[in-house]
Design an enzyme around this catalytic site. Structure first.
Site, PDB file in Angstrom:
ATOM      1  N   HIS A 147      19.166 -33.570 -63.809  1.00 22.58           N
ATOM      2  CA  HIS A 147      19.195 -35.119 -64.155  1.00 22.58           C
ATOM      3  C   HIS A 147      20.532 -36.023 -64.002  1.00 22.58           C
ATOM      4  O   HIS A 147      20.600 -37.112 -64.060  1.00 22.58           O
ATOM      5  CB  HIS A 147      18.119 -35.483 -65.038  1.00 22.58           C
ATOM      6  CG  HIS A 147      16.847 -35.438 -64.852  1.00 22.58           C
ATOM      7  ND1 HIS A 147      16.274 -33.980 -65.022  1.00 22.58           N
ATOM      8  CD2 HIS A 147      15.723 -36.192 -64.613  1.00 22.58           C
ATOM      9  CE1 HIS A 147      14.831 -34.183 -64.839  1.00 22.58           C
ATOM     10  NE2 HIS A 147      14.717 -35.510 -64.356  1.00 22.58           N
ATOM     11  N   THR A 148      21.575 -35.025 -63.946  1.00 21.87           N
ATOM     12  CA  THR A 148      22.915 -35.547 -64.032  1.00 21.87           C
ATOM     13  C   THR A 148      22.894 -36.466 -62.544  1.00 21.87           C
ATOM     14  O   THR A 148      23.720 -37.305 -62.558  1.00 21.87           O
ATOM     15  CB  THR A 148      23.972 -34.851 -63.919  1.00 21.87           C
ATOM     16  OG1 THR A 148      24.075 -33.789 -63.195  1.00 21.87           O
ATOM     17  CG2 THR A 148      24.157 -34.009 -65.454  1.00 21.87           C
ATOM     18  N   GLY A 205       9.282 -45.405 -55.324  1.00 15.42           N
ATOM     19  CA  GLY A 205       9.300 -44.489 -54.187  1.00 15.42           C
ATOM     20  C   GLY A 205       7.950 -44.777 -53.385  1.00 15.42           C
ATOM     21  O   GLY A 205       7.102 -45.661 -53.913  1.00 15.42           O
ATOM     22  N   ARG A 249      20.920 -38.226 -61.322  1.00 12.11           N
ATOM     23  CA  ARG A 249      20.066 -39.514 -61.224  1.00 12.11           C
ATOM     24  C   ARG A 249      20.548 -40.345 -61.996  1.00 12.11           C
ATOM     25  O   ARG A 249      20.386 -41.758 -61.886  1.00 12.11           O
ATOM     26  CB  ARG A 249      18.665 -39.387 -61.604  1.00 12.11           C
ATOM     27  CG  ARG A 249      17.735 -39.839 -60.863  1.00 12.11           C
ATOM     28  CD  ARG A 249      16.281 -39.025 -60.925  1.00 12.11           C
ATOM     29  NE  ARG A 249      15.581 -39.686 -62.229  1.00 12.11           N
ATOM     30  CZ  ARG A 249      14.510 -39.087 -62.547  1.00 12.11           C
ATOM     31  NH1 ARG A 249      13.770 -38.141 -61.698  1.00 12.11           N
ATOM     32  NH2 ARG A 249      13.708 -39.405 -63.736  1.00 12.11           N
ATOM     33  N   ASP A 286      16.010 -39.692 -53.503  1.00 15.23           N
ATOM     34  CA  ASP A 286      15.943 -38.652 -52.495  1.00 15.23           C
ATOM     35  C   ASP A 286      16.010 -39.255 -51.074  1.00 15.23           C
ATOM     36  O   ASP A 286      16.219 -38.178 -50.245  1.00 15.23           O
ATOM     37  CB  ASP A 286      14.194 -38.259 -52.874  1.00 15.23           C
ATOM     38  CG  ASP A 286      13.863 -37.769 -54.150  1.00 15.23           C
ATOM     39  OD1 ASP A 286      14.934 -37.326 -54.931  1.00 15.23           O
ATOM     40  OD2 ASP A 286      12.715 -37.662 -54.566  1.00 15.23           O
TER      41      ASP A 286
HETATM   42  O1  F6P Z   1      12.042 -38.583 -57.147  1.00  9.64           O
HETATM   43  C1  F6P Z   1      13.299 -38.310 -57.617  1.00  9.64           C
HETATM   44  C2  F6P Z   1      13.355 -37.130 -58.411  1.00  9.64           C
HETATM   45  O2  F6P Z   1      14.617 -36.757 -59.350  1.00  9.64           O
HETATM   46  C3  F6P Z   1      13.252 -35.903 -57.706  1.00  9.64           C
HETATM   47  O3  F6P Z   1      14.462 -35.563 -56.825  1.00  9.64           O
HETATM   48  C4  F6P Z   1      12.767 -34.785 -58.493  1.00  9.64           C
HETATM   49  O4  F6P Z   1      12.215 -33.806 -58.019  1.00  9.64           O
HETATM   50  C5  F6P Z   1      11.997 -35.586 -59.602  1.00  9.64           C
HETATM   51  O5  F6P Z   1      12.412 -36.857 -59.357  1.00  9.64           O
HETATM   52  C6  F6P Z   1      11.957 -34.964 -60.695  1.00  9.64           C
HETATM   53  O6  F6P Z   1      11.201 -35.787 -61.638  1.00  9.64           O
HETATM   54  P1  F6P Z   1      11.143 -36.074 -63.187  1.00  9.64           P
HETATM   55  O7  F6P Z   1      12.223 -36.730 -63.722  1.00  9.64           O
HETATM   56  O8  F6P Z   1       9.980 -36.602 -63.811  1.00  9.64           O
HETATM   57  O9  F6P Z   1      11.384 -34.460 -63.866  1.00  9.64           O
END
Ligand code: F6P
Length: 367
Positions: free
Chosen positions: A285-286, A104, A288, A152
């Site tokens: 986190h699903t 990022g 991601r 994001d």
């Molecule tokens: O930047 C990606 C992201 O998944 C954001 O959407 C979210 O706010 C953040 O990272 C969550 O971070 P972490 O995985 O450290 O909790």
């Protein structure tokens, strides 16, 4: 042979593995050697076997794999000059003077700082006896190329970041699933999606699923939004016969005074004012994880190839590029220009100048 390092940094995103695969294979194709740096900048600082040569067959099958197989970290040590000094030493000892960083805006800014400091770091390493003049002499210039990896889609200067369409797909699938259960019970659902300070995922998910209402950080609702939201939902249910209500809220949603608008606040409003049986679903986190969608597979591949080209073509006095995509064309943009435009949008939002923020975003889209 030139040695090119590749690392992933910050939050993982589907497509990062495709990017690493493309960088590795394009580097080898271009008669260079490819080195993977494991666990993001942490690997660069620690060295040892956290920096390893990677061969063509090592990245086989990586295109579809979710997360990042070479690991990622939000490295505290690389933020200190002492950490960057160790990183420079580790690189020189391995003959690596080019780095492709997929991450990022924070991770990419870190890379640019590292490049600017590089000659000074080498001088210091020689001055304190850690390296000799002869060791550093061939590696006077560090080339950095950025790839934007983030679910994001929060980076200016590019239409899409690696990972955002996989995440959007996952969100849409989840909303569709919720739709079935909501329909059965005629319920309301408030669905919270990721995006940090950016509303792209929430906005695109709302359009793609036909949600009733949406909250994003960039366009806070006008005062009295509670009445507006309740009246459209009432209309949709009573006049248009909708059995379900879906409200999508970005995790960074806020009102015009920059107070957070939380999912539970929205749920309470729907429950208390409309008597709607409402549940909150935080997708977490699903959004991601999981396999990269087709878009992220080709985007990461084409951008990874372009990143290696940029490594080989960037001259010492040229600014570090970031690989972008605009109107379906893979392009190079000065990295710090993209970062500062991103920061400008955020600073207008923080100053509550939402119109300026949107004008800037709009101009960027029309560019
Ligand atoms: O930047 C990606 C992201 O998944 C954001 O959407 C979210 O706010 C953040 O990272 C969550 O971070 P972490 O995985 O450290 O909790």
């Amino acid at each position: 042979r030139r040695r090119i390092g590749v690392l992933t940094s910050g939050g993982d995103a589907p497509g990062m593995n495709g990017a690493v695969r493309a960088v590795v294979r394009m580097a080898i194709h271009s008669d260079c050697e490819a080195y993977a740096v494991f666990e993001g900048y942490e690997g660069l600082v620690h060295g040892g076997d956290m920096i390893r040569q990677i061969h063509w067959e090592d990245v086989r099958g990586w295109l579809s794999r979710g997360g990042t197989l070479i690991g990622s970290a939000r490295s505290a040590s690389f933020r200190e000059r002492a950490g960057r000094l160790r990183a420079a030493k580790n690189m020189v000892l391995r003959g690596i003077d080019a780095l492709v960083v997929c991450g990022g805006d924070g991770s990419l800014t870190g890379a640019d700082v590292f490049r600017a400091e590089w000659p000074g770091l080498l001088k210091e390493l020689v001055a304190n006896g850690e390296l000799t003049e002869a060791q550093v002499q061939p590696y006077q210039v560090l080339n950095i190329v950025g790839l934007v990896g983030s679910i994001d889609n929060d980076m200016s200067g590019t239409d899409a970041t690696i990972g955002c369409y996989s995440s959007l797909t996952r969100i849409c699938d989840a909303v569709d699933d919720v739709f079935d259960t909501a329909f059965s019970h005629q319920r309301g659902f408030v669905i919270e999606v990721m995006g940090r300070h950016c509303g792209w995922l929430a906005l695109m998910a709302a359009i793609s699923t036909g949600a009733d209402w949406l909250f994003i950080p960039e366009i806070p609702p006008r005062d009295g939004w509670e009445d507006d939201m309740c009246s459209i939902i009432t209309k949709n249910r009573k006049e248009r016969g909708k059995r379900i209500t879906i409200v999508i809220v970005a995790e960074g949603a806020q009102d015009r005074q920059l107070n957070k608008i939380s999912s539970s606040t929205i749920k309470d409003i729907l429950t208390e004012r409309l008597g709607l049986d409402t549940r909150v679903t935080v997708l977490g986190h699903t959004q991601r994880g999981g396999a990269a969608c087709a878009y992220d597979r080709w985007l990461s591949t084409l951008q990874g190839v372009e990143a290696v080209r940029a490594v080989l073509e960037t001259t010492p006095d040229a600014p570090s590029p970031v690989i972008t995509i605009r109107e379906n064309k893979i392009m190079r943009t000065p990295l710090m220009e993209a970062v500062s435009l991103t920061k400008e949008v955020t600073s207008y939002i923080q100053a509550k100048d939402f119109d300026k923020a949107m004008t800037l975003r709009d101009a960027e889209f029309k560019e």
